[in-house]
Scaffold this active site. Structure first.
Site, PDB file in Angstrom:
ATOM      1  CB  ALA A  15      -0.925   0.012   1.214  1.00 55.28           C
ATOM      2  N   GLY A  32       0.591   5.690   0.590  1.00 54.19           N
ATOM      3  CA  GLY A  32      -0.200   6.864   0.924  1.00 54.19           C
ATOM      4  C   GLY A  32       0.607   8.134   0.784  1.00 54.19           C
ATOM      5  CG  ASP A  51      -9.717   6.670  10.929  1.00 51.83           C
ATOM      6  OD1 ASP A  51     -10.864   6.893  10.486  1.00 51.83           O
ATOM      7  OD2 ASP A  51      -8.714   6.553  10.201  1.00 51.83           O
ATOM      8  CG  LEU A  99       1.625  -1.474   5.017  1.00 48.94           C
ATOM      9  CD1 LEU A  99       2.222  -1.146   6.379  1.00 48.94           C
ATOM     10  CD2 LEU A  99       0.123  -1.713   5.141  1.00 48.94           C
TER      11      LEU A  99
END
Length: 358
Positions: free
Chosen positions: A153, A155, A266, A160
């Site tokens: 992943a 961002g 979250d 990640l």
């Protein structure tokens, strides 16, 4: 507090299996030391607490039962020595030349003993120890011990990766250097502090963190992926028993956080991860906070579709904000729909505040 030493032939995922085994017994791992040799042997030392009554004999009994099951699965025979020795030992193999001992790193989690073991086998040594557990560097690990396999992943502030750390599959969150401003330093410190203080079967397991050469945060790897992809991309339909299982596991993880005065802030299906056995764990503590003495917060944080109205409106809130998000998750599990799926995130926020349900 107790020290447990286990030595055996090295195998893939052995360290992960041992940490899981000790956690299942109810032990809290405060320190873990691991060693390996060039010809395939492993020595793992755990400093643990959480055993009620500090009774070493009952602790030995529980660990032995778990290890015997692991050995049966791994085809490792067990030989028991007299009880008074405090040691259970596998049939010894051969001596290991000193020159073949390989030092992994200088940090406590990866250091060598002063004396090498004469023989290697399946060996459990139990000692009662008094060691401080509040050292600031207890979570610090060396980046050189991390092995990267693939990026899973990416961002705006971090990437990640799936990787390994001392024979254990891990997830490695690497913060991008361009994003490391003062606020990000504070967020990293807060997340690391919270993760290092918690341990529960339904909360992601913290392995450690690095600050050099860049910021890394290391947790257990969850091969089952996240619940959001499970529902909305793979389009899996949960049976009622499976749905109840997920709901109970998430509620147990969140309840544990709240008992420790932690607000996740979250909660959403994307932050619910599954291990190889399908156990669901709460993850991503990037915006989690310890509840202050007043018991209220006002900062807007989280993801709009799962966010409580009082958070969106910057009103004082507490742990009940997580309970609202948990309710949205249950609705999502039941309907297999994205909350406010036909609205933009901002429109969804307005819908939540004005109680306009999609």
């Amino acid at each position: 507090m107790h020290e447990i030493t286990i030595s055996t032939s090295d195998k893939p995922k052995l360290f992960s299996q041992l940490t899981t085994l000790l956690s299942e017994i109810g032990l809290n791992i405060q320190e873990a030391h691991a060693f390996s040799t060039l010809d395939g042997y492993s020595l793992d030392v755990f400093v643990v607490d959480g055993w009620a009554g500090q009774d070493i004999e009952s602790l030995k009994h529980e660990v032995t039962k778990k290890m015997q099951k692991l050995e049966e699965d791994q085809w490792l025979p067990l030989h028991l020595f007299p009880k008074e020795t405090g040691t259970l030992k596998h049939i010894p193999t051969k001596n290991i030349p000193t020159k073949k001992i390989k030092k992994l790193e200088k940090q406590p989690w990866c250091s060598l003993p002063k004396e090498r073991p004469e023989k290697i086998g399946m060996n459990y040594i139990f000692n009662h120890v008094n060691k401080p557990i509040s050292r600031n560097d207890v979570w610090e690990i060396e980046a050189s011990c991390l092995k990267y396999e693939k990026k899973i992943a990416s961002g705006s502030v971090s990437d990640l990766y799936k990787g390994t750390y001392i024979n254990q599959d891990v997830a490695i969150k690497v913060f991008k250097n361009g994003s490391l401003n003062e606020n990000m330093h504070r967020e990293f410190s807060q997340e690391t502090f919270i993760l290092s203080k918690i341990q529960h079967k339904n909360v992601i397991k913290f392995i450690g963190a690095c600050t050099k050469p860049s910021f890394h945060l290391v947790t257990e790897y969850m091969p089952g992926g996240n619940m959001y992809d499970f529902l909305h991309i793979q389009k899996v339909v949960l049976t009622l028993p499976s749905l109840l299982k997920v709901a109970i596991e998430v509620s147990q993880g969140v309840a544990y956080l709240h008992q420790n005065n932690i607000i996740h802030r979250d909660l959403k299906t994307a932050n619910l991860l599954m291990d190889e056995k399908g156990v669901v764990k709460v993850a991503d503590f990037g915006v989690a906070r310890l509840q202050n003495q007043s018991g209220i917060m006002t900062a807007e944080t989280g993801t709009y579709r799962w966010m409580a109205p009082e958070v969106i409106e910057h009103k004082p809130y507490n742990q009940k904000a997580d309970v609202f998000s948990f309710g949205i998750i249950i609705w999502e599990l039941l309907t297999r729909k994205l909350p406010y799926e036909d609205l933009s995130p901002l429109q969804a926020a307005v819908g939540v505040v004005h109680k306009v349900f999609a």
